[in-house]
Motif scaffolding. Structure first.
Motif, PDB file in Angstrom:
ATOM      1  N   UNK A   1     -47.880 -37.962  -5.466  1.00 25.84           N
ATOM      2  CA  UNK A   1     -47.193 -36.538  -5.415  1.00 25.84           C
ATOM      3  C   UNK A   1     -45.833 -37.809  -5.690  1.00 25.84           C
ATOM      4  N   UNK A   2     -46.080 -38.893  -5.019  1.00 24.55           N
ATOM      5  CA  UNK A   2     -44.846 -39.693  -5.091  1.00 24.55           C
ATOM      6  C   UNK A   2     -44.646 -40.604  -6.037  1.00 24.55           C
ATOM      7  N   UNK A   3     -46.007 -41.197  -6.810  1.00 21.45           N
ATOM      8  CA  UNK A   3     -46.270 -41.325  -7.579  1.00 21.45           C
ATOM      9  C   UNK A   3     -45.417 -40.843  -9.403  1.00 21.45           C
ATOM     10  N   UNK A   4     -45.745 -39.873  -9.084  1.00 21.59           N
ATOM     11  CA  UNK A   4     -45.592 -38.827 -10.187  1.00 21.59           C
ATOM     12  C   UNK A   4     -44.218 -38.335 -10.317  1.00 21.59           C
ATOM     13  N   UNK A   5     -43.673 -38.496  -8.743  1.00 22.01           N
ATOM     14  CA  UNK A   5     -42.103 -38.205  -8.763  1.00 22.01           C
ATOM     15  C   UNK A   5     -41.177 -39.508  -9.516  1.00 22.01           C
ATOM     16  N   UNK A   6     -42.085 -40.066  -8.997  1.00 27.07           N
ATOM     17  CA  UNK A   6     -40.930 -41.591  -9.175  1.00 27.07           C
ATOM     18  C   UNK A   6     -41.141 -41.426 -10.795  1.00 27.07           C
ATOM     19  N   UNK A   7     -41.919 -41.479 -11.164  1.00 26.03           N
ATOM     20  CA  UNK A   7     -42.796 -42.000 -12.740  1.00 26.03           C
ATOM     21  C   UNK A   7     -41.579 -40.498 -13.333  1.00 26.03           C
ATOM     22  N   UNK A   8     -41.587 -39.397 -12.629  1.00 23.44           N
ATOM     23  CA  UNK A   8     -40.572 -38.469 -13.673  1.00 23.44           C
ATOM     24  C   UNK A   8     -38.608 -39.046 -13.417  1.00 23.44           C
ATOM     25  N   UNK A   9     -38.811 -38.910 -12.285  1.00 18.67           N
ATOM     26  CA  UNK A   9     -37.510 -39.763 -12.337  1.00 18.67           C
ATOM     27  C   UNK A   9     -37.217 -40.833 -12.809  1.00 18.67           C
TER      28      UNK A   9
ATOM     29  N   UNK B   1     -36.868 -39.860 -16.641  1.00 17.70           N
ATOM     30  CA  UNK B   1     -35.170 -38.817 -16.314  1.00 17.70           C
ATOM     31  C   UNK B   1     -34.119 -39.941 -16.438  1.00 17.70           C
ATOM     32  N   UNK B   2     -34.480 -40.597 -16.016  1.00 23.18           N
ATOM     33  CA  UNK B   2     -32.911 -41.808 -15.798  1.00 23.18           C
ATOM     34  C   UNK B   2     -33.381 -42.045 -17.237  1.00 23.18           C
ATOM     35  N   UNK B   3     -33.734 -42.607 -17.804  1.00 27.37           N
ATOM     36  CA  UNK B   3     -34.062 -43.448 -19.352  1.00 27.37           C
ATOM     37  C   UNK B   3     -33.857 -42.845 -19.785  1.00 27.37           C
ATOM     38  N   UNK B   4     -33.895 -41.735 -20.107  1.00 26.80           N
ATOM     39  CA  UNK B   4     -33.574 -40.531 -21.032  1.00 26.80           C
ATOM     40  C   UNK B   4     -31.949 -40.350 -21.054  1.00 26.80           C
ATOM     41  N   UNK B   5     -31.815 -39.888 -19.798  1.00 29.25           N
ATOM     42  CA  UNK B   5     -30.311 -39.845 -19.560  1.00 29.25           C
ATOM     43  C   UNK B   5     -29.219 -40.811 -19.868  1.00 29.25           C
ATOM     44  N   UNK B   6     -29.704 -42.070 -19.470  1.00 27.96           N
ATOM     45  CA  UNK B   6     -29.127 -43.356 -20.476  1.00 27.96           C
ATOM     46  C   UNK B   6     -28.936 -43.573 -22.414  1.00 27.96           C
ATOM     47  N   UNK B   7     -30.540 -43.536 -22.484  1.00 33.32           N
ATOM     48  CA  UNK B   7     -29.964 -43.310 -23.800  1.00 33.32           C
ATOM     49  C   UNK B   7     -29.353 -41.803 -23.988  1.00 33.32           C
TER      50      UNK B   7
ATOM     51  N   UNK C   1     -26.784 -40.579  -5.268  1.00 33.81           N
ATOM     52  CA  UNK C   1     -27.740 -40.542  -7.183  1.00 33.81           C
ATOM     53  C   UNK C   1     -29.418 -40.677  -7.026  1.00 33.81           C
ATOM     54  N   UNK C   2     -29.657 -40.271  -8.219  1.00 32.37           N
ATOM     55  CA  UNK C   2     -31.139 -40.768  -7.934  1.00 32.37           C
ATOM     56  C   UNK C   2     -31.778 -42.292  -7.873  1.00 32.37           C
ATOM     57  N   UNK C   3     -30.551 -42.927  -7.856  1.00 30.61           N
ATOM     58  CA  UNK C   3     -31.070 -44.170  -7.334  1.00 30.61           C
ATOM     59  C   UNK C   3     -31.390 -44.752  -5.886  1.00 30.61           C
ATOM     60  N   UNK C   4     -31.101 -43.924  -5.115  1.00 28.41           N
ATOM     61  CA  UNK C   4     -31.137 -43.248  -3.758  1.00 28.41           C
ATOM     62  C   UNK C   4     -32.219 -42.848  -3.659  1.00 28.41           C
ATOM     63  N   UNK C   5     -32.691 -41.222  -4.263  1.00 29.95           N
ATOM     64  CA  UNK C   5     -33.678 -40.863  -4.335  1.00 29.95           C
ATOM     65  C   UNK C   5     -34.904 -42.415  -4.400  1.00 29.95           C
ATOM     66  N   UNK C   6     -34.954 -43.012  -6.023  1.00 27.08           N
ATOM     67  CA  UNK C   6     -35.941 -43.688  -5.907  1.00 27.08           C
ATOM     68  C   UNK C   6     -36.362 -44.679  -4.987  1.00 27.08           C
TER      69      UNK C   6
END
Length: 147
Positions: free
Chosen positions: A101-109, A112-118, A7-12
């Motif tokens: 780059x990790x900070x950017x990707x973490x923020x992006x995910x 995305x995750x909060x948008x999906x929850x919405x 999941x995205x949680x695993x990636x985070x």
């Protein structure tokens, strides 16, 4: 092939490992390259290659120190694209660049995750609303029949 059950949680969580001080710089870089592979192949984040193209050319390239957009042929298959991105990360980025780059990707995910929850909440609300509307219609029809 990547594990489709991740999941995205695993990636985070994997991203957090990179930001921690438990790995050497080379280990962090290699883990990051693997995470990039997983992110690019993720159909939840990028259901269409056109969305992926916008993400890569408009956002990602500035982090991997490339000034020109990638050529069109790289977007024909995701594996070709990820090979190029991994090469650029491996050659051009130092540990501090990877952390940015990790900070950017973490923020992006997270966005995305909060948008999906919405979206999920909105679907639940509309589903509940339609069930309530059905009950209201049923009650109104019964009242009409009794009159």
């Amino acid at each position: 092939m990547p594990d489709n059950n991740r999941t995205l949680e695993d990636i985070k969580n994997d991203i957090k490992i990179i930001k921690g001080n438990k790995l050497s710089i080379s280990q962090s870089k290699l883990l990051f390259i693997g995470i990039m592979f997983e992110i690019i192949l993720n159909k939840d984040l990028f259901p269409k290659n056109s969305i992926l193209k916008d993400f890569v050319n408009c956002k990602l390239l500035s982090y991997i120190k490339i000034n020109e957009p990638f050529k069109e042929y790289l977007f024909s298959t995701r594996t070709l694209l990820i090979a190029r991105i991994q090469k650029e990360v491996y050659i051009n980025l130092n540990y501090q660049d990877i952390l940015k780059l990790v900070d950017f990707l973490q923020e992006f995910i997270v966005k995305f995750d909060s948008k999906e929850e919405s979206i999920k909440v909105d679907k639940k609300i509309s589903k509940n609303s339609s069930a309530i509307n059905e009950w209201v219609d049923f009650i109104n029809n019964r009242e009409k029949e009794e009159v």
